[in-house]
Motif scaffolding. Structure first.
Motif, PDB file in Angstrom:
ATOM      1  N   GLU A 148       1.046  -1.246  -0.199  1.00 32.74           N
ATOM      2  CA  GLU A 148      -0.008  -0.161  -0.247  1.00 32.74           C
ATOM      3  C   GLU A 148       0.595   1.235  -0.165  1.00 32.74           C
ATOM      4  OE1 GLU A 148      -3.452  -0.030  -0.731  1.00 32.74           O
ATOM      5  OE2 GLU A 148      -2.722  -2.065  -0.549  1.00 32.74           O
ATOM      6  N   LEU A 149       1.918   0.861  -0.152  1.00 31.31           N
ATOM      7  CA  LEU A 149       2.793   2.421   0.405  1.00 31.31           C
ATOM      8  C   LEU A 149       2.801   3.189  -0.831  1.00 31.31           C
ATOM      9  CD1 LEU A 149       5.091   2.752   2.663  1.00 31.31           C
ATOM     10  CD2 LEU A 149       6.842   1.725   1.080  1.00 31.31           C
ATOM     11  N   GLU A 150       3.252   4.632  -0.725  1.00 31.29           N
ATOM     12  CA  GLU A 150       2.530   5.554  -1.890  1.00 31.29           C
ATOM     13  C   GLU A 150       4.028   5.915  -1.259  1.00 31.29           C
ATOM     14  OE1 GLU A 150      -1.173   8.136  -1.556  1.00 31.29           O
ATOM     15  OE2 GLU A 150      -2.085   6.099  -1.404  1.00 31.29           O
ATOM     16  N   LEU A 151       4.765   6.809  -0.782  1.00 27.89           N
ATOM     17  CA  LEU A 151       6.072   7.252  -0.192  1.00 27.89           C
ATOM     18  C   LEU A 151       7.570   6.568   0.691  1.00 27.89           C
ATOM     19  CD1 LEU A 151       6.235  10.609   0.502  1.00 27.89           C
ATOM     20  CD2 LEU A 151       7.177   9.651   2.533  1.00 27.89           C
ATOM     21  N   LEU A 152       7.997   6.343   0.345  1.00 25.46           N
ATOM     22  CA  LEU A 152       9.205   6.145   0.888  1.00 25.46           C
ATOM     23  C   LEU A 152      10.297   6.853   0.945  1.00 25.46           C
ATOM     24  CD1 LEU A 152      10.487   3.287   2.805  1.00 25.46           C
ATOM     25  CD2 LEU A 152      11.312   2.060   0.730  1.00 25.46           C
ATOM     26  N   ASP A 153      10.481   7.369   2.529  1.00 26.78           N
ATOM     27  CA  ASP A 153      11.595   8.304   2.259  1.00 26.78           C
ATOM     28  C   ASP A 153      12.359   7.793   3.514  1.00 26.78           C
ATOM     29  OD1 ASP A 153      13.221  10.343   2.340  1.00 26.78           O
ATOM     30  OD2 ASP A 153      11.571  11.826   2.809  1.00 26.78           O
ATOM     31  N   LEU A 154      13.950   7.728   2.798  1.00 27.10           N
ATOM     32  CA  LEU A 154      15.262   6.918   4.104  1.00 27.10           C
ATOM     33  C   LEU A 154      16.580   7.673   3.487  1.00 27.10           C
ATOM     34  CD1 LEU A 154      14.846   3.270   3.043  1.00 27.10           C
ATOM     35  CD2 LEU A 154      13.035   4.841   4.824  1.00 27.10           C
ATOM     36  N   ILE A 155      15.991   9.084   3.600  1.00 25.96           N
ATOM     37  CA  ILE A 155      17.446  10.514   2.781  1.00 25.96           C
ATOM     38  C   ILE A 155      17.858  10.265   3.773  1.00 25.96           C
ATOM     39  CG2 ILE A 155      16.149  12.410   2.948  1.00 25.96           C
ATOM     40  CD1 ILE A 155      17.705  13.021   0.041  1.00 25.96           C
ATOM     41  N   VAL A 156      18.901  10.623   3.751  1.00 32.75           N
ATOM     42  CA  VAL A 156      20.206  11.083   4.823  1.00 32.75           C
ATOM     43  C   VAL A 156      20.042  10.024   6.066  1.00 32.75           C
ATOM     44  CG1 VAL A 156      21.025  12.912   6.210  1.00 32.75           C
ATOM     45  CG2 VAL A 156      19.618  13.333   4.087  1.00 32.75           C
TER      46      VAL A 156
END
Length: 595
Positions: A148-156
């Motif tokens: 279901e994921l629409e956004l994945l933010d693992l930056i920095v």
């Protein structure tokens, strides 16, 4: 102008916001609860007690009465859990117990440790923000199960290892940001399966290999950030399929070969950063089709040729960088367009061209001039020409440049070997340019032709005792002696060598050898090279022309030089004559016996 003011206001707002939030990021929220007092069904671990305390503080309904969050309470919590910018340290182990979350935001904290391997327990999650922490280890492959994921933010963060192949299973993801980590390996081959993707951020890692051709299947992509990696190879032609893309950042990699002409199909492109790569060839003319382009940075590559005239069609271009390349031509109206931009840098063009010619020394040498020699003085460039001679010495020269040709006087070309004409250009917006023309004047001697003229044979023994040969060299050599010609058979010697003029020499070789065998004649051109030719000795066959041997033949090789067709015909005729003579002799003898 209003557009620039809006951009400036946005920058000011961003700086103020960053200055305001920076102290908050720096603060760390230390745990106050004692893990030893936690209930048996506690949702977290001892290393994540600070996360427990932060949740209880912000969401008091999750407190079971003693300051701890139980697994049951976590599982019943729905919606959004936002603990961003709280200065929380420790790990996030136990967060996977919040199985009904749709949004999890733990960004801009001080979390360490790894992303839980069973993160896929958050099966309803649509938005996962873990950016700006100190998370380490690999991205778990189970993350691909968050369908279901629409956004994945693992930056920095400090994440390492390869991007898991399972990432391409996130069929609903629109925003994927893995930048500013320590990721290695290649971009997943079938990244094109993420058909809903609008933003892809993989910058500031250690990714290698080529951009997968499947990148062209990301038809909804608007922002692509692949800069500051170790990506290499050719930028795929399929990049031209990204018709919705606005920002394309590929700079600071190791891309090579040419810029694909398909890039001209990106009608919505506003920013194109290709600088600090190893791109070669010319800028494609299709670049002029990018009508919305505002920033075009192609600097620090190895781009050559002419800056295309089509670039003048970029009416919205504000910022242009073409510096540190190898451009050799910019036409006047193109130059005027470039220098009318809000910001531009076009200096520091360097290029080397090589020519080779077999040419006598002390004669004028003319070759194609780079267009820059005639164009750039009109833009403020003043050239100084330095000629480096084969012996390593240098001298300032004034070549003649006219109608696309450059001529160096023969008085400056007194040595055989490699010359280097170095043109330094200073002044104006192009300052500096540096062009080098290397050219070789080959004044060595080569064997042009070898003709077998005649042979004298001992009729009784069928051995050749002497033969005359004519050799033609590429130029006459004063003082050439018979000792300069070496025969491979020590039983044969050169008895006479006579110059006939214009590099033609007559020589006689004597000795005993069986007719039809060959003798190798070699002329030493230099200590490292010889010209070899086989001389086939056949008595009574005159003016047989032998094939010229290659000048590159190495010592010891013996090119096969068969008897020519003319000689073969003469042998056949001679044989037939002998047979006919024999028949006539026999019939004549029988006639006289009868009578």
């Amino acid at each position: 102008m209003s557009k620039k003011i809006n951009q400036l206001m946005f920058i000011i707002f961003s700086v103020v916001l960053f200055a305001f939030t920076l102290p908050l990021i720096g603060q760390k929220l230390n745990a106050t609860s004692d893990p030893l007092l936690a209930p048996s069904d506690w949702a977290f671990e001892a290393s994540s007690v600070a996360l427990n305390d932060a949740i209880v503080q912000k969401y008091p309904t999750l407190d079971n009465g003693d300051g701890f969050v139980t697994k049951e309470a976590a599982s019943k919590f729905t919606g959004e859990l936002d603990l961003s910018l709280q200065g929380i340290n420790g790990t996030i182990y136990g967060i996977e117990n919040f199985i009904n979350l749709t949004t999890l935001n733990l960004s801009m904290n001080h979390f360490t440790g790894e992303i839980p391997a069973n993160i896929d327990a958050l099966s309803k999650l649509k938005f996962l923000y873990l950016y700006s922490n100190e998370l380490s280890g690999e991205i778990p492959s189970s993350i691909g199960n968050l369908s279901e994921l629409e956004l994945l933010d693992l930056i920095v963060n400090n994440l390492s290892g390869e991007i898991p192949d399972s990432i391409v299973q996130l069929s609903n993801v629109q925003y994927l940001s893995l930048g500013a980590n320590h990721l290695t390996g290649e971009i997943p081959f079938d990244i094109g399966k993420l058909t809903q993707l609008e933003t892809l951020v993989l910058s500031n890692n250690k990714l290698s290999g080529e951009i997968p051709t499947s990148i062209g299947e990301l038809s909804k992509l608007k922002y692509l950030y692949l800069e500051k990696n170790q990506l290499s190879g050719k930028i795929p032609d399929t990049i031209g399929n990204l018709l919705n893309i606005s920002y394309l950042f590929l700079h600071d990699n190791q891309f090579s070969e040419t810029i694909p002409s398909s890039i001209g199909d990106l009608n919505n492109l506003k920013i194109l950063f290709l600088y600090n790569n190893k791109l070669t060839g010319e800028i494609p003319n299709s670049i002029g089709q990018l009508g919305k382009m505002e920033y075009l940075y192609l600097n620090n590559n190895q781009l050559t040729g002419e800056v295309p005239e089509s670039i003048v069609s970029l009416n919205n271009l504000y910022y242009l960088r073409l510096d540190v390349n190898q451009f050799t031509s910019i036409k006047e109206h193109t130059y005027n367009y470039i220098t009318s931009r809000y910001s531009y840098i076009i200096k520091d063009q360097r290029y080397t061209v090589n020519y080779s010619i077999a040419h006598p020394v002390n004669q004028n040498y003319t070759f194609d001039a780079l267009p820059a020699y005639e164009q750039f003085p009109n833009y403020g460039i003043t050239y100084t020409y330095t000629l480096k001679l084969p012996d390593g010495t240098t001298k300032t020269v004034v070549p003649t440049i006219s109608n696309g040709k450059i001529t160096i006087l023969g008085s400056d070309l007194s040595q055989a070997g490699t010359y280097s004409l170095q043109a330094y250009g200073r002044g104006g917006d192009l300052d500096l340019v540096y062009y080098v023309t290397n050219f070789l004047i080959d004044d060595s001697v080569s064997l042009e032709e070898l003709n077998y003229i005649s042979a004298i044979a001992d009729g009784s023994s069928h051995k050749v005792t002497s033969t005359k040969i004519i050799i033609t060299l590429s130029k006459a050599i004063e003082g050439l002696a018979k000792e300069d010609l070496v025969l491979s058979d020590t039983n044969i010697e050169i008895t006479n060598l006579k110059p006939l003029g214009n590099g033609v020499y007559e020589l006689f070789i004597t000795g005993d050898w069986v007719e039809g065998t060959s003798v190798d004649v070699s002329f030493v051109i230099s200590p490292s090279a010889r010209t070899l030719a086989n001389v086939i000795i056949t008595p009574n066959v005159r003016t047989t022309t032998l094939h010229k041997a290659s000048q590159q033949t190495t010592e010891g090789q013996k090119p096969s030089l068969p008897i020519t067709g003319e000689a073969t015909v003469e042998f056949i005729i001679a044989g037939l004559a002998i047979v006919i003579s024999g028949i006539v002799f026999v019939k004549t003898s029988r006639y006289f016996k009868r009578n």
